[in-house]
Design a protein around this motif. Structure first.
Motif, PDB file in Angstrom:
ATOM      1  N   LEU A 118      -5.945   8.224 -10.111  1.00 56.95           N
ATOM      2  CA  LEU A 118      -5.048   7.257  -9.772  1.00 56.95           C
ATOM      3  C   LEU A 118      -3.555   7.819  -9.673  1.00 56.95           C
ATOM      4  O   LEU A 118      -2.738   6.993  -9.128  1.00 56.95           O
ATOM      5  N   GLY A 119      -3.103   8.921  -9.835  1.00 55.38           N
ATOM      6  CA  GLY A 119      -2.100   9.670  -9.583  1.00 55.38           C
ATOM      7  C   GLY A 119      -1.858   9.505  -8.044  1.00 55.38           C
ATOM      8  O   GLY A 119      -0.669   9.411  -7.493  1.00 55.38           O
ATOM      9  N   ALA A 120      -2.912  10.045  -7.173  1.00 56.74           N
ATOM     10  CA  ALA A 120      -2.843  10.008  -5.916  1.00 56.74           C
ATOM     11  C   ALA A 120      -2.953   8.745  -5.368  1.00 56.74           C
ATOM     12  O   ALA A 120      -2.280   8.227  -4.187  1.00 56.74           O
ATOM     13  N   ASP A 121      -3.499   7.471  -6.119  1.00 53.78           N
ATOM     14  CA  ASP A 121      -3.358   6.173  -5.615  1.00 53.78           C
ATOM     15  C   ASP A 121      -2.018   5.647  -5.854  1.00 53.78           C
ATOM     16  O   ASP A 121      -1.589   4.929  -4.932  1.00 53.78           O
ATOM     17  N   LEU A 122      -1.453   6.079  -6.749  1.00 56.97           N
ATOM     18  CA  LEU A 122       0.003   5.652  -6.944  1.00 56.97           C
ATOM     19  C   LEU A 122       0.870   6.165  -5.997  1.00 56.97           C
ATOM     20  O   LEU A 122       1.920   5.389  -5.606  1.00 56.97           O
ATOM     21  N   ALA A 123       0.759   7.373  -5.388  1.00 57.86           N
ATOM     22  CA  ALA A 123       1.577   8.073  -4.231  1.00 57.86           C
ATOM     23  C   ALA A 123       1.322   6.876  -3.241  1.00 57.86           C
ATOM     24  O   ALA A 123       2.493   6.662  -2.491  1.00 57.86           O
ATOM     25  N   LEU A 124      -0.024   6.820  -2.817  1.00 57.00           N
ATOM     26  CA  LEU A 124      -0.275   5.896  -1.790  1.00 57.00           C
ATOM     27  C   LEU A 124       0.482   4.515  -1.844  1.00 57.00           C
ATOM     28  O   LEU A 124       0.698   3.995  -0.587  1.00 57.00           O
ATOM     29  N   SER A 125       0.668   4.055  -2.705  1.00 58.81           N
ATOM     30  CA  SER A 125       1.052   2.662  -3.017  1.00 58.81           C
ATOM     31  C   SER A 125       2.555   2.676  -2.503  1.00 58.81           C
ATOM     32  O   SER A 125       3.044   1.462  -2.433  1.00 58.81           O
ATOM     33  N   CYS A 126       3.273   3.929  -2.559  1.00 56.15           N
ATOM     34  CA  CYS A 126       4.653   3.732  -2.084  1.00 56.15           C
ATOM     35  C   CYS A 126       4.791   3.643  -0.462  1.00 56.15           C
ATOM     36  O   CYS A 126       3.913   4.274   0.187  1.00 56.15           O
ATOM     37  N   GLY A 151      -6.011   1.130  -5.664  1.00 58.30           N
ATOM     38  CA  GLY A 151      -5.642   0.795  -4.463  1.00 58.30           C
ATOM     39  C   GLY A 151      -6.161   1.895  -3.622  1.00 58.30           C
ATOM     40  O   GLY A 151      -5.949   1.756  -2.366  1.00 58.30           O
ATOM     41  N   GLY A 152      -6.619   3.151  -3.853  1.00 57.66           N
ATOM     42  CA  GLY A 152      -7.120   4.104  -2.958  1.00 57.66           C
ATOM     43  C   GLY A 152      -7.799   3.718  -1.770  1.00 57.66           C
ATOM     44  O   GLY A 152      -7.693   4.143  -0.448  1.00 57.66           O
ATOM     45  N   MET A 153      -8.917   2.706  -1.816  1.00 57.17           N
ATOM     46  CA  MET A 153      -9.711   2.445  -0.895  1.00 57.17           C
ATOM     47  C   MET A 153      -9.102   1.405  -0.190  1.00 57.17           C
ATOM     48  O   MET A 153      -9.524   1.339   0.980  1.00 57.17           O
ATOM     49  N   TYR A 154      -7.845   0.938  -0.207  1.00 60.12           N
ATOM     50  CA  TYR A 154      -7.215  -0.066   0.640  1.00 60.12           C
ATOM     51  C   TYR A 154      -6.146   0.869   1.331  1.00 60.12           C
ATOM     52  O   TYR A 154      -6.015   0.859   2.509  1.00 60.12           O
TER      53      TYR A 154
END
Length: 264
Positions: A118-126, A151-154
């Motif tokens: 989820l931390g990697a996904d959090l970064a990606l949402s920026c 949101g990683g799959m998006y």
């Protein structure tokens, strides 16, 4: 500015910095921290003095993902409650990620260490990722019997392409900051000791323009892969009509004309 203890919000010179402040757990997100994050995001979004936002972590990690101990507790719930409890929790996660993705100002992830799950996904949402040269990224959900739920799959296929996204998600492997920059996960690398300064330098590039134009433009750009050209053109026309009415636009035209007339 102070927010709940798991999240710190500081505002200085038009730039807000949200710090994930649970270093003893490598900033792993639990339920209360998700709520605290959403509270801080709302404060920064609605503060008209804020022109850009940076998100970073305290201690050695950016965010180690979801709290594993909390996962164990949830698994011990009665069988008839596990699925609905999980669905309810996902709504909170999605609210925070969706709010961050749609945040009406430029958002920079300053990834200071491990960004996992989820931390990697959090970064990606920026909008942008500035990574310390000591940072790592891993979409390790599969190693816990899970799929990316932040949101990683998006987001990930939009940064690295579908095949590479599948490779990272299906393997759960960890990649270095250097590899992250090479494949497009990270936009910029910085030495650990200057990471936040580099993120601030990038943020300052976005503080001189129209806040309304940035918010409207971002809302359209975020959907540009899903919508056809005609729809993008139509939304752009509507947004431009709004821009015409803003004080920022009118003041900039007046300033330009005054400067031109003085130069004659």
């Amino acid at each position: 500015m102070t927010t709940p203890h798991t999240i710190r919000l500081d505002i200085e010179n038009d730039i807000a910095v949200i710090t994930l402040a649970r270093p003893e757990k490598r900033n792993a997100l639990n339920d209360s921290m998700r709520e605290d994050l959403l509270t801080a995001l709302r404060q920064a979004a609605y503060d008209t003095s804020v022109k850009a936002l940076i998100i970073t972590g305290s201690g050695q990690a950016f965010c180690a993902g979801g709290d594993i101990s909390a996962m164990q507790e949830r698994a011990g719930a009665p069988a008839g409650e596990i699925a609905f409890n999980g669905w309810s929790r996902q709504q909170k996660t999605h609210q925070a990620i969706a709010f961050l993705h749609a945040f009406p100002k430029p958002v920079i992830a300053a990834v200071n260490g491990a960004a996992t799950g989820l931390g990697a996904d959090l970064a990606l949402s920026c909008d942008f990722i500035v990574a310390s040269d000591e940072a790592t990224f891993a979409w390790s959900y599969v190693l816990r019997g899970l799929i990316p739920d932040g949101g990683g799959m998006y987001f990930l296929p939009r940064r690295v392409g579908l095949s590479k996204a599948k490779q990272l998600i299906f393997s759960g492997k960890t990649i270095t900051a250097q590899e992250a920059e090479r494949i497009g996960v990270a936009d910029l690398l910085a030495p650990a000791e200057t990471l936040l300064a580099e993120a601030r330098n990038l943020a300052r590039e976005f503080t001189g323009g129209s806040s309304a134009a940035i918010a409207l433009g971002k809302s359209i750009l975020n959907k540009s892969f899903e919508l056809d050209a005609e729809t993008i053109f139509a939304q752009g026309s509507q947004a431009q009509a709004i821009c015409y009415t803003t004080g920022e636009h009118q003041q900039s035209i007046a300033a330009f004309l005054n400067k031109t007339q003085r130069g004659r």
